[in-house]
Design an enzyme around this catalytic site. Structure first.
Site, short mmCIF file in Angstrom:
data_model
loop_
_atom_site.label_atom_id
_atom_site.label_comp_id
_atom_site.label_asym_id
_atom_site.label_seq_id
_atom_site.Cartn_x
_atom_site.Cartn_y
_atom_site.Cartn_z
N ALA C 240 0.83 -1.30 0.04
CA ALA C 240 0.16 0.05 -0.05
C ALA C 240 0.84 1.33 -0.02
CB ALA C 240 -1.13 0.07 1.09
N HIS C 241 0.24 2.40 0.09
CA HIS C 241 0.84 3.62 -0.10
C HIS C 241 1.52 3.88 1.31
CE1 HIS C 241 -3.03 5.61 1.60
NE2 HIS C 241 -2.77 4.60 2.03
N ASN C 242 3.06 4.42 0.87
CA ASN C 242 3.94 4.97 1.78
C ASN C 242 4.47 3.85 2.55
OD1 ASN C 242 1.70 7.26 1.49
ND2 ASN C 242 3.68 8.19 2.04
N SER C 260 1.84 2.80 4.94
CA SER C 260 2.73 3.35 5.72
C SER C 260 3.33 2.53 6.91
CB SER C 260 2.20 4.68 6.90
OG SER C 260 1.67 5.67 6.12
#
Lengths: 341, 341, 341
Positions: C240-242, C260
């Site tokens: 996923a993102h980050n 994250s």
């Protein structure tokens, strides 16, 4: 692209405190700010960073009172997080303003393409397809016969939509999504072989739906697999034939939903959940990650486990599961005493 | 396409009871019938709907005796469900009768394409590829060098098949399937880096196999990853290098099978199951959803859990797991009494 | 391609024992050897097969002492497994030596393509893309604007890379991989609808990374999702993102990592693991298949379960879970005796 602090303040309806002419050409996190970047302070947890950030401009809430001297220019707004999101969105729209129809796309005469669309290289459009105004279709996407795509919808690279499906307005389908492949339906025969059951329904995706990369949504055997408006579906999710997903329901990555399950509105389903077929999940249900759902779930439930039950009951049971060796020791003690009596 | 009740009766070997000339142009579920549609009554649970259905024609079993007046025309057959499936299939074949080779496909001179094939726009065919008669390859599919594709096989949009793999006759590979990517093989080095182990085997898919959207089947390190004839494999499944899947085995979505596992014939593996590598699953094994298989499984087993064991034993243990707080209360009581003695 | 035993011995720095002129034209497993094939004996478990193998040549360790008469020619090397891997690799490189830029690829003038690259049919390259020397891009791959691809990197068929991402040198991205789709970020509104949070960061993939088929790695909201050098990521994985994945960390198929999360170096994460967002996994952590990680994990931990804890503690608890019916019987016995006193 360069903007001044005052230009951005005008965009997000804020007031500049500091240098209105300072130039901004990128975005940053507050703890990683660089000269020329803009960031925001939303969560008070991050307040410490504003005093040392190298960012040129920080968007803050109206009621922010600095406790030390600030190097950066401020833009004060009602809600810093929302203002920053609004600015990101504006930036994103500028970045994604592609239009025009590539000569390397394949578009048959029976297809109808709206105004101001973007149709990229190696896109293949089927017969009798209708594409709404301002829709964007990225390279290599394949749109089957009789498909309709609503106004403003974005179809990213390599999306595949089978015949007869429809996608609403303002949807986003990320790269590699497959819409309308055959449902998994086979009738067992007496010789252990399986006879395929033809899957001649379709998939209907309503407005404002987002579907993540490489997610697959199968066509109905008969009728339609339906994704209601506002649903948000993450990456690598499997949605089987004749499923219905309710309005504004959110589903995290790698979850799988088996055939003919009906999911309510405003549900939050975490990642890697499995839901078996032919059952109903009520409205506002929350399901913890990796749960397995094998029975109908009443509205407003919060559940966990495989098979899943009430989340706080599950957590209690799991604490005792972790302590099973100790519990068994206690049982051993009792038995020993019992024998010794 | 329009058909009359008598035309359909001829196709499915049935007898019309009612208006033989009534026109049918779509299919429906019995509970959602519309004028002009045809449906069927197989499951007695749905009998209630036949008295109010708006469908023009309903296919019923020979022995159906109406208990109220019927508005619809009937077609009586030996087995209504099978007859309806047969009709769907016929409809589906008419719908999918594309043929011809697009000028926008890339086909090198060394490739051989059979009679009556469909090769769509932006299909890329490798050197020395052989495509059997009546095969269909949809837009954007990529077929590597030396691949063979059997007679009547359907390769949907955006399927990717790597070099040297073979696909049998009458197979269906849904959109986004990847056949023959490298197995996940890396040799750890003393500096914590990994050295790739070249994967130079292939994938062999026998006849009558169906593979769901975005499923991945890796090539063998050496030798072949093999999918035996009649196997049915759902969406988003991972099949690692050197795995073998037995004849007529059915695997539901999002299951993963690690390297060199050998799965028997006629198995039924539910969704989100994980099977570790280098083990054998016997014939006729059934595995419940989300199970984790870490040891060899004898033929005819029915198992559940992670790690999995006998399904009824698992269910018993899980009932006690749910009741652990109560069991601990009972233990507390016993200890208290014991102390008080 | 044909080679003699002495040619292969020269390549892998070994000594021939037997017929140096015997011809080899394929590879085999030792238990499935055929005349004309070469194989190896690494694991002593397989020693029995060398006496009956039909393979013409077997690579063995220097210290191998046959206990029966051998039909095959030997090549002695320091480490038979490594030598065989080296040979496979050489063979693989010969097989994959495609170069040249297809006239059917779309490459805008602002893109820069290095020396000796392979760019296949129906590849779409974005504006301002930079492709390093010797890179290979297979049919139907789509490279967004401003993407950079390092020297010697292989991008297989149908990979989609969104705008602004970067891929290092000597990476391999398998078919269907999606890099840089939007992170799953939505802000809930008072009317139960969700407002998309624009995702304007990117994905950075460092050198020597391998990514399996149909894996998806989302772009950061702001900043970058980062895959550090040497990481090996299997098929159908969601990142996923980050997220940040540390150097030389290995992740098996169908694992999902939420937004994250930060994963350390040299970790080994098995298949179908789920890791929730905003937590840290230390260096050298090992996670068993199907585990669910809901808290920060210290370096060097070995964990299992959902939620996961120490693997040996988990296994103990799971043994007692299997035996819960027996434990409850013992509890029943104690209670009965207690009542009878």
């Amino acid at each position: 692209m360069k903007f001044t602090a005052s230009e951005i303040a005008a965009l997000i309806n804020g007031k500049v405190e500091g240098n209105p002419d300072i130039q901004i050409y990128k975005l940053s996190k507050i703890e990683q700010g660089e000269p020329g970047s803009i960031t925001f302070l939303g969560n008070p947890k991050y307040t410490q960073y504003i005093y040392n950030t190298q960012a040129s401009v920080v968007i803050v809430n109206d009621d922010f009172v600095p406790e030390q001297k600030l190097e950066c220019t401020l833009i004060r707004v009602e809600n810093a997080y929302n203002a920053f999101a609004m600015m990101l969105d504006a930036y994103n729209q500028i970045r994604q303003n592609k239009t025009g129809i590539s000569k390397l796309a394949y578009i048959p005469e029976t297809a109808s393409i709206g105004a101001n669309c973007y149709i990229a290289e190696f896109v293949s459009i089927g017969e009798h397809v209708e594409v709404g105004d301002q829709a964007k279709i990225y390279p290599g996407a394949v749109i089957g016969d009789n498909v309709s795509i609503g106004k403003g919808t974005i179809i990213y690279a390599g999306v595949k939509i089978y015949n007869d499906c429809s996608v609403g307005a303002n949807c986003t389908l990320h790269a590699g999504v497959v819409i309308g492949a055959d449902g998994f339906g086979f009738a067992p025969q007496s010789d252990n072989q399986y006879q395929k059951v033809a899957q001649i329904g379709n998939v209907i995706i309503e407005d404002n739906v987002e579907i993540g990369a490489n997610t697959t949504i199968d066509r109905a055997t008969l009728g339609s697999t339906i994704i209601r408006k506002g649903a948000k579906i993450d990456n690598l999710i499997q949605i089987a034939h004749n499923v219905e997903i309710g309005e504004n329901t959110v589903i995290a990555a790698q979850t799988g939903i088996a055939g003919s399950a009906k999911i309510g509105r405003n549900c939050m389903i975490a990642g890697q959940v499995g839901i078996i077929g032919h059952l109903e999940i009520g409205d506002n249900v929350k399901i913890a990650a990796q749960s397995g759902i094998s029975t109908t779930v009443p509205a407003d439930s919060i559940i966990m486990g495989s098979p899943a039950f009430d989340i706080s009951a599950y957590r209690k049971s799991y604490v005792y599961f972790r302590n099973l060796p100790k519990l068994v020791d206690r049982l051993n003690q009792l038995e020993k005493k019992d024998v010794n009596k």
